[in-house]
Design an enzyme around this catalytic site. Structure first.
Site, PDB file in Angstrom:
ATOM      1  CG  ASP A 107      -5.127   0.214   6.420  1.00 42.65           C
ATOM      2  OD1 ASP A 107      -4.150   0.706   5.821  1.00 42.65           O
ATOM      3  OD2 ASP A 107      -5.205  -0.984   6.753  1.00 42.65           O
ATOM      4  CG  ASP A 195      -9.286  -0.106   3.588  1.00 44.05           C
ATOM      5  OD1 ASP A 195     -10.491  -0.033   3.926  1.00 44.05           O
ATOM      6  OD2 ASP A 195      -8.559  -1.090   3.847  1.00 44.05           O
ATOM      7  CG  HIS A 244      -4.188  -0.968   1.620  1.00 41.36           C
ATOM      8  ND1 HIS A 244      -3.920  -1.520   2.834  1.00 41.36           N
ATOM      9  CD2 HIS A 244      -5.530  -0.734   1.601  1.00 41.36           C
ATOM     10  CE1 HIS A 244      -5.041  -1.626   3.527  1.00 41.36           C
ATOM     11  NE2 HIS A 244      -6.030  -1.160   2.792  1.00 41.36           N
ATOM     12  CG  ASP A 246       0.510   1.719   1.713  1.00 39.62           C
ATOM     13  OD1 ASP A 246       0.020   0.622   1.383  1.00 39.62           O
ATOM     14  OD2 ASP A 246       0.377   2.206   2.858  1.00 39.62           O
ATOM     15  CB  CYS A 350       0.813   0.189   6.785  1.00 38.09           C
ATOM     16  SG  CYS A 350       1.113  -0.543   5.201  1.00 38.09           S
TER      17      CYS A 350
HETATM   18  O1  DAV Z   1       1.447  -6.142  -0.956  1.00 38.06           O
HETATM   19  O2  DAV Z   1       0.211  -7.105   0.535  1.00 38.06           O
HETATM   20  C1  DAV Z   1       0.014  -4.408   1.577  1.00 38.06           C
HETATM   21  C2  DAV Z   1      -0.399  -2.988   1.795  1.00 38.06           C
HETATM   22  C3  DAV Z   1      -0.679  -2.731   3.213  1.00 38.06           C
HETATM   23  N1  DAV Z   1      -1.135  -1.376   3.426  1.00 38.06           N
HETATM   24  C4  DAV Z   1       0.556  -6.122  -0.115  1.00 38.06           C
HETATM   25  C5  DAV Z   1      -0.118  -4.799   0.157  1.00 38.06           C
END
Ligand code: DAV
Length: 366
Positions: A107, A195, A244, A246, A350
């Site tokens: 992040d 981020d 995010h 990813d 992450c």
């Molecule tokens: O699906 O909660 C989490 C992404 C964390 N980098 C989610 C996204």
């Protein structure tokens, strides 16, 4: 002097990487941007403080295990230096009762070629998180004469940066989805906020998710900062908590992406991939119905894999369906037990930040 920093995408052969740490991690106090991310029925609502020591120990055990898997395959692993995250912080513009963690590095650090840039996060509690990575940045700077050590413009994060009472407690899932579809997010456009995990790097093209943590002004800023790259805004209307890219849209190798079936890329945004013969495959179902306790992320961390090279991927050990799918897609799958690190901010992608991948900046969308 050696070349230490080089990475243009998420699939070229990984040689050096940063893996986060859970030490001293906090559940941060509520603030304008974070409350939107905590589901109303979450046990984390209204609480904040140090995360239980046992969970920190167990999270670190998972991350140390990931480090071992990487090192056994010859990848050099660097670790951040945790701060006392429970300290109150202040700037001329805001005060916050604590910081958060040095998990997920993804992040905070954006690697583009020989540059690592610290992000401009919208959470006040993450304002000083970059400091945990500064000893590494200094080391890379001393050892790699080409390394560009950069900090994005620091957002002020005054009250003007947020829409206040953006969600009330009674908002339904349907209403959340309408907001997402309308690209109506908690941040305003008074300054660039982003981020690093909202960016997907693909050589000459960078795809940026517009959501709760990254605004349009950030995309405008990136296009001016990187005039030689093509910056693309993407958004995923099916996600009630869009944060995010990813766990939503994850490349495995040139030509192949897995897409969260609940968060499909809109038709008009798929065009660039289809025109260049990229295959977008629906990701397998997660193996779990619920995230682990005290976790911000959804069960879709199942997709949050770490690609070691275009044929090899690390997938969380309990995510058997995702492993099976990757295997069918022609990847060698390395399972890694990481679920107890999820509450600290995420999965395998992450928990890491690229330092060096072999390869150069290619144009995948000519
Ligand atoms: O699906 O909660 C989490 C992404 C964390 N980098 C989610 C996204």
């Amino acid at each position: 002097m050696a070349k230490i920093v080089n990475s243009w995408n998420d699939w070229d052969p990984l040689k050096r990487v940063i893996v986060g740490r859970c030490d001293n991690s906090m559940i941060p106090p509520e603030e304008p941007a974070t409350s939107e991310k905590v589901p109303v029925d979450s046990e984390m609502r209204g609480m904040w403080g140090l995360r239980p020591a046992k969970t920190v120990e167990r999270g670190n055990e998972c991350l140390d295990n990931l480090v071992k898997i990487l090192e056994d395959r010859g990848v050099v692993v660097d670790r951040p230096t945790p701060l006392q995250w429970n300290q109150a912080i202040g700037t001329p513009d805001f005060r916050n009762d604590s910081m958060m963690t040095c998990m997920p590095p993804r992040d905070i650090l954006l690697t583009v070629g020989n540059e690592i840039m610290a992000s401009a996060n919208s959470f006040r509690c993450r304002y000083f998180e970059y400091l945990a990575y500064w000893p590494l940045m200094k080391q890379y700077f001393d050892e790699d004469p080409d390394f560009l050590w950069t900090q994005a413009p620091r957002p002020r994060l005054t009250d003007a940066s947020y829409k206040h009472n953006y969600y009330d407690e009674k908002i339904t899932l349907e209403e959340r989805l309408v907001r997402t579809a309308n690209k109506d997010f908690v941040t305003t456009e008074v300054e660039p906020m982003w981020d690093a995990a909202d960016l997907m790097r693909m050589g000459k093209d960078i795809f940026i998710q517009h959501g709760l943590t990254t605004n349009r002004t950030a995309m405008d800023w990136f296009q001016r900062y990187y005039p030689e790259y093509r910056i693309h805004a993407v958004n995923f209307p099916g996600d009630p908590y869009p944060i995010h890219i990813d766990a939503t849209f994850v490349p495995l190798r040139p030509g192949l992406i897995i897409n969260n079936p609940h968060r499909k890329l809109p038709e008009e945004q798929r065009a660039i991939f289809e025109a260049n013969d990229w295959q977008i495959v629906e990701a397998a179902q997660p193996a779990h119905d619920e995230p682990p306790a005290l976790c911000y992320s959804s069960v879709w961390l199942s997709m949050n894999c770490l690609v070691l090279d275009p044929k090899t991927v690390i997938v969380e050990a309990s995510e058997v369906y995702q492993q099976e799918q990757m295997d069918k897609l022609g990847m060698n799958v390395i399972p890694c037990d990481l679920r107890d690190a999820y509450p600290f901010g995420g999965g395998l992608h992450c928990s890491t930040a690229d330092v060096y991948r072999e390869g150069e900046c290619l144009d995948y969308f000519p």
